[in-house]
Design a protein around this motif. Structure first.
Motif, PDB file in Angstrom:
ATOM      1  N   LEU A 172       2.169   1.812  -3.826  1.00 37.28           N
ATOM      2  CA  LEU A 172       1.354   1.777  -5.072  1.00 37.28           C
ATOM      3  C   LEU A 172       0.788   3.068  -5.311  1.00 37.28           C
ATOM      4  O   LEU A 172       0.387   3.792  -4.247  1.00 37.28           O
ATOM      5  N   ARG A 192      -4.427   1.412  -6.085  1.00 38.67           N
ATOM      6  CA  ARG A 192      -3.937   0.344  -4.755  1.00 38.67           C
ATOM      7  C   ARG A 192      -4.722  -0.507  -4.340  1.00 38.67           C
ATOM      8  O   ARG A 192      -4.485  -1.681  -3.902  1.00 38.67           O
ATOM      9  N   ASP A 193      -6.138  -0.200  -4.120  1.00 30.73           N
ATOM     10  CA  ASP A 193      -7.061  -1.056  -3.632  1.00 30.73           C
ATOM     11  C   ASP A 193      -7.117  -2.615  -4.380  1.00 30.73           C
ATOM     12  O   ASP A 193      -7.279  -3.401  -3.781  1.00 30.73           O
ATOM     13  N   ALA A 240       0.824  -1.200  -0.004  1.00 30.44           N
ATOM     14  CA  ALA A 240      -0.035   0.030   0.088  1.00 30.44           C
ATOM     15  C   ALA A 240       0.804   1.226  -0.092  1.00 30.44           C
ATOM     16  O   ALA A 240       0.353   2.401  -0.457  1.00 30.44           O
ATOM     17  N   ASP A 282      -2.381   5.485  -5.953  1.00 35.76           N
ATOM     18  CA  ASP A 282      -3.848   5.714  -5.650  1.00 35.76           C
ATOM     19  C   ASP A 282      -4.588   5.109  -6.512  1.00 35.76           C
ATOM     20  O   ASP A 282      -5.579   4.310  -6.108  1.00 35.76           O
TER      21      ASP A 282
END
Length: 158
Positions: free
Chosen positions: A24, A29-30, A21, A26
């Motif tokens: 990475l 990222r998830d 996290a 934004d």
């Protein structure tokens, strides 16, 4: 390319999520962290001799390698998880029972990564995923790199 080596224990999954996290962008990222979590959980569970591991599991004790490559031009992020098992990646199931506790990892990989696969290594295999990012204004768009080209020989060059 940034690498992390982890013991094949469940606590490694959370440590890898927190580590990735921080690296990475934004916009991906998830998705990348979720796929990393699934791939690493599979490696810990199935490829290292953990309880419930299938035939051909390598036996505990060998480290799992996590590799993240963020394209400096901004076009993609590649992720690879290398484990000591030489067992091929199974096909994703078409469906998973609603109440099932597991079995959705490869479905998530299919849904979130733009490309993915696995590559045999000298000692085990590497499961990789490629995430394309929205076009970046200064990126020329000619970096059409596919997963195996991005995830070359791994962190240790194995």
């Amino acid at each position: 390319m940034t690498c992390l080596y982890l013991p094949p224990v469940p606590a490694s999954v959370g440590a890898a999520r927190r580590w990735a996290a921080l690296l990475l962008p934004d916009d991906v990222r998830d998705d990348v962290v979720l796929v990393l979590s699934e791939l690493l959980t599979n490696a810990v569970t199935h490829a290292t001799g953990a309880p419930g591991a299938g035939a051909g599991a390598a036996g505990g004790g060998e480290e799992i390698e996590v590799e993240v490559v963020v394209d400096p031009g901004g076009g993609h992020v590649a992720l690879a998880v290398t484990d000591p098992s030489d067992q091929p990646l199974p096909p994703a199931p078409a469906t998973v029972a609603a109440g099932a506790d597991h079995g959705r990892g490869l479905l998530l990989l299919d849904a979130l990564a733009q490309d993915h696969g696995w590559t045999p290594r000298a000692k085990g295999k590497s499961v990789w995923a490629l995430f394309r990012r929205p076009r970046v204004p200064n990126w020329d768009g000619r970096g059409g790199v596919r997963g195996p080209a991005v995830v070359r020989a791994g962190c240790a060059g194995a």
